[in-house]
Design a protein around this motif. Sequence first.
Motif, PDB file in Angstrom:
ATOM      1  N   ALA A  20       0.835  -1.266   0.229  1.00 28.33           N
ATOM      2  CA  ALA A  20       0.058  -0.080   0.122  1.00 28.33           C
ATOM      3  C   ALA A  20       0.747   1.186   0.153  1.00 28.33           C
ATOM      4  O   ALA A  20       0.502   2.193  -0.744  1.00 28.33           O
ATOM      5  N   ALA A  21       1.727   1.281   0.710  1.00 32.48           N
ATOM      6  CA  ALA A  21       2.899   2.279   0.607  1.00 32.48           C
ATOM      7  C   ALA A  21       3.442   2.713  -0.691  1.00 32.48           C
ATOM      8  O   ALA A  21       3.713   3.765  -0.823  1.00 32.48           O
ATOM      9  N   LYS A  22       3.656   1.718  -1.433  1.00 33.14           N
ATOM     10  CA  LYS A  22       4.319   2.022  -2.611  1.00 33.14           C
ATOM     11  C   LYS A  22       3.444   2.675  -3.408  1.00 33.14           C
ATOM     12  O   LYS A  22       3.780   3.583  -4.547  1.00 33.14           O
ATOM     13  N   LYS A  23       2.154   2.983  -3.202  1.00 36.01           N
ATOM     14  CA  LYS A  23       1.061   3.337  -4.252  1.00 36.01           C
ATOM     15  C   LYS A  23       1.133   5.037  -4.025  1.00 36.01           C
ATOM     16  O   LYS A  23       0.391   5.612  -4.838  1.00 36.01           O
ATOM     17  N   VAL A  24       1.915   5.491  -2.987  1.00 42.59           N
ATOM     18  CA  VAL A  24       2.078   7.018  -2.730  1.00 42.59           C
ATOM     19  C   VAL A  24       3.521   7.202  -2.550  1.00 42.59           C
ATOM     20  O   VAL A  24       4.069   7.368  -1.356  1.00 42.59           O
ATOM     21  N   PRO A  25       4.360   6.883  -3.537  1.00 49.10           N
ATOM     22  CA  PRO A  25       5.867   7.068  -3.567  1.00 49.10           C
ATOM     23  C   PRO A  25       6.415   8.396  -2.744  1.00 49.10           C
ATOM     24  O   PRO A  25       5.813   9.490  -3.105  1.00 49.10           O
ATOM     25  N   GLY A  26       7.117   8.141  -1.935  1.00 48.19           N
ATOM     26  CA  GLY A  26       7.725   9.412  -1.315  1.00 48.19           C
ATOM     27  C   GLY A  26       6.884   9.856  -0.082  1.00 48.19           C
ATOM     28  O   GLY A  26       7.575  10.969   0.475  1.00 48.19           O
ATOM     29  N   LYS A  27       5.883   9.708   0.109  1.00 48.48           N
ATOM     30  CA  LYS A  27       5.060  10.033   1.039  1.00 48.48           C
ATOM     31  C   LYS A  27       4.897   9.046   2.239  1.00 48.48           C
ATOM     32  O   LYS A  27       4.468   9.763   3.352  1.00 48.48           O
ATOM     33  N   VAL A  28       4.629   7.733   2.090  1.00 54.64           N
ATOM     34  CA  VAL A  28       4.657   6.989   2.999  1.00 54.64           C
ATOM     35  C   VAL A  28       5.840   6.192   3.279  1.00 54.64           C
ATOM     36  O   VAL A  28       6.485   5.642   2.473  1.00 54.64           O
ATOM     37  N   HIS A  29       6.622   6.226   4.471  1.00 56.62           N
ATOM     38  CA  HIS A  29       7.690   5.592   4.970  1.00 56.62           C
ATOM     39  C   HIS A  29       7.355   4.447   5.784  1.00 56.62           C
ATOM     40  O   HIS A  29       6.876   4.688   6.937  1.00 56.62           O
ATOM     41  N   VAL A  30       7.697   3.206   5.761  1.00 50.08           N
ATOM     42  CA  VAL A  30       7.420   2.139   6.592  1.00 50.08           C
ATOM     43  C   VAL A  30       8.623   1.593   7.091  1.00 50.08           C
ATOM     44  O   VAL A  30       9.802   1.712   6.778  1.00 50.08           O
ATOM     45  N   HIS A  31       8.692   1.792   8.658  1.00 47.12           N
ATOM     46  CA  HIS A  31       9.711   1.590   9.455  1.00 47.12           C
ATOM     47  C   HIS A  31       9.338   0.106  10.219  1.00 47.12           C
ATOM     48  O   HIS A  31       8.467   0.026  10.737  1.00 47.12           O
ATOM     49  N   ARG A  32      10.302  -0.700  10.227  1.00 49.78           N
ATOM     50  CA  ARG A  32      10.347  -2.038  10.918  1.00 49.78           C
ATOM     51  C   ARG A  32      11.150  -1.957  12.142  1.00 49.78           C
ATOM     52  O   ARG A  32      12.338  -1.813  12.233  1.00 49.78           O
ATOM     53  N   CYS A  33      10.460  -1.856  13.220  1.00 47.26           N
ATOM     54  CA  CYS A  33      11.198  -1.833  14.727  1.00 47.26           C
ATOM     55  C   CYS A  33      12.260  -0.994  14.906  1.00 47.26           C
ATOM     56  O   CYS A  33      13.522  -1.244  14.744  1.00 47.26           O
ATOM     57  N   PRO A  34      12.091   0.533  14.141  1.00 50.10           N
ATOM     58  CA  PRO A  34      13.018   1.393  14.276  1.00 50.10           C
ATOM     59  C   PRO A  34      13.838   1.644  15.524  1.00 50.10           C
ATOM     60  O   PRO A  34      13.279   1.752  16.709  1.00 50.10           O
ATOM     61  N   ASP A  35      14.955   2.075  15.435  1.00 61.92           N
ATOM     62  CA  ASP A  35      15.754   2.316  16.716  1.00 61.92           C
ATOM     63  C   ASP A  35      15.274   3.616  17.333  1.00 61.92           C
ATOM     64  O   ASP A  35      15.657   4.016  18.272  1.00 61.92           O
ATOM     65  N   ASN A  36      14.839   4.483  16.285  1.00 54.68           N
ATOM     66  CA  ASN A  36      14.463   6.144  16.802  1.00 54.68           C
ATOM     67  C   ASN A  36      12.882   5.961  16.982  1.00 54.68           C
ATOM     68  O   ASN A  36      12.534   7.100  16.501  1.00 54.68           O
ATOM     69  N   LEU A  37      12.449   5.054  17.542  1.00 52.90           N
ATOM     70  CA  LEU A  37      10.957   4.860  17.678  1.00 52.90           C
ATOM     71  C   LEU A  37      10.494   6.073  18.453  1.00 52.90           C
ATOM     72  O   LEU A  37       9.487   6.589  18.220  1.00 52.90           O
ATOM     73  N   ARG A  38      11.115   6.453  19.387  1.00 51.79           N
ATOM     74  CA  ARG A  38      10.564   7.586  20.452  1.00 51.79           C
ATOM     75  C   ARG A  38      10.363   8.838  19.722  1.00 51.79           C
ATOM     76  O   ARG A  38       9.730   9.602  19.842  1.00 51.79           O
ATOM     77  N   GLU A  39      11.399   9.010  18.872  1.00 52.55           N
ATOM     78  CA  GLU A  39      11.779  10.443  18.126  1.00 52.55           C
ATOM     79  C   GLU A  39      10.498  10.325  16.990  1.00 52.55           C
ATOM     80  O   GLU A  39       9.996  11.363  16.967  1.00 52.55           O
ATOM     81  N   LEU A  40      10.257   9.216  16.378  1.00 51.42           N
ATOM     82  CA  LEU A  40       9.250   9.178  15.309  1.00 51.42           C
ATOM     83  C   LEU A  40       7.635   9.358  16.250  1.00 51.42           C
ATOM     84  O   LEU A  40       6.937  10.026  15.697  1.00 51.42           O
ATOM     85  N   MET A  41       7.665   8.694  17.242  1.00 50.44           N
ATOM     86  CA  MET A  41       6.482   9.047  18.094  1.00 50.44           C
ATOM     87  C   MET A  41       6.271  10.450  18.552  1.00 50.44           C
ATOM     88  O   MET A  41       5.301  10.969  18.355  1.00 50.44           O
ATOM     89  N   ALA A  42       7.151  11.182  19.055  1.00 44.03           N
ATOM     90  CA  ALA A  42       7.340  12.460  19.647  1.00 44.03           C
ATOM     91  C   ALA A  42       6.918  13.412  18.498  1.00 44.03           C
ATOM     92  O   ALA A  42       6.288  14.267  18.793  1.00 44.03           O
TER      93      ALA A  42
END
Length: 134
Positions: A20-42
């Motif tokens: 689904a993310a590929k259908k909107v290139p450059g807009k949707v970024h999928v992260h799997r278990c990112p190390d920077n989860l807190r920063e992404l959430m904040a």
Amino acid sequence: DKVDVIVGPLVPHEKEIREAAKKVPGKVHVHRCPDNLRELMAGADVAISGCATTFFELSYLGVPAVVLAQTPFERRFCDHLANAKLALNGTNALLTQWQAIQDRDLRESLVRKQMRVFDGQGPKRILETVGIPC
């Protein structure tokens, strides 16, 4: 305008999410278990989340959420969070709740209440909020 999608280790539909993310290139970024989860959430304006630990973390960081249930207990908890005006319950009507959370005043109201309830003061307050006597 970008969308960060966090995929945790238990998410069963990662392949579909990535497709689904590929259908909107450059807009949707999928992260799997990112190390920077807190920063992404904040840095998030809003989140679609489960209603347990991740929701508590989002609340502490001041991020309004639409919560989803996966079990009957979680469904009751999502209902409680919505009734207490701590989150929007997307379990039955995700699209409707997503449209509602676009309202800045609603998001700010949710955040004010979330941060009063989930303020880092420990599990006692969380248990009291969900009606479990300590």
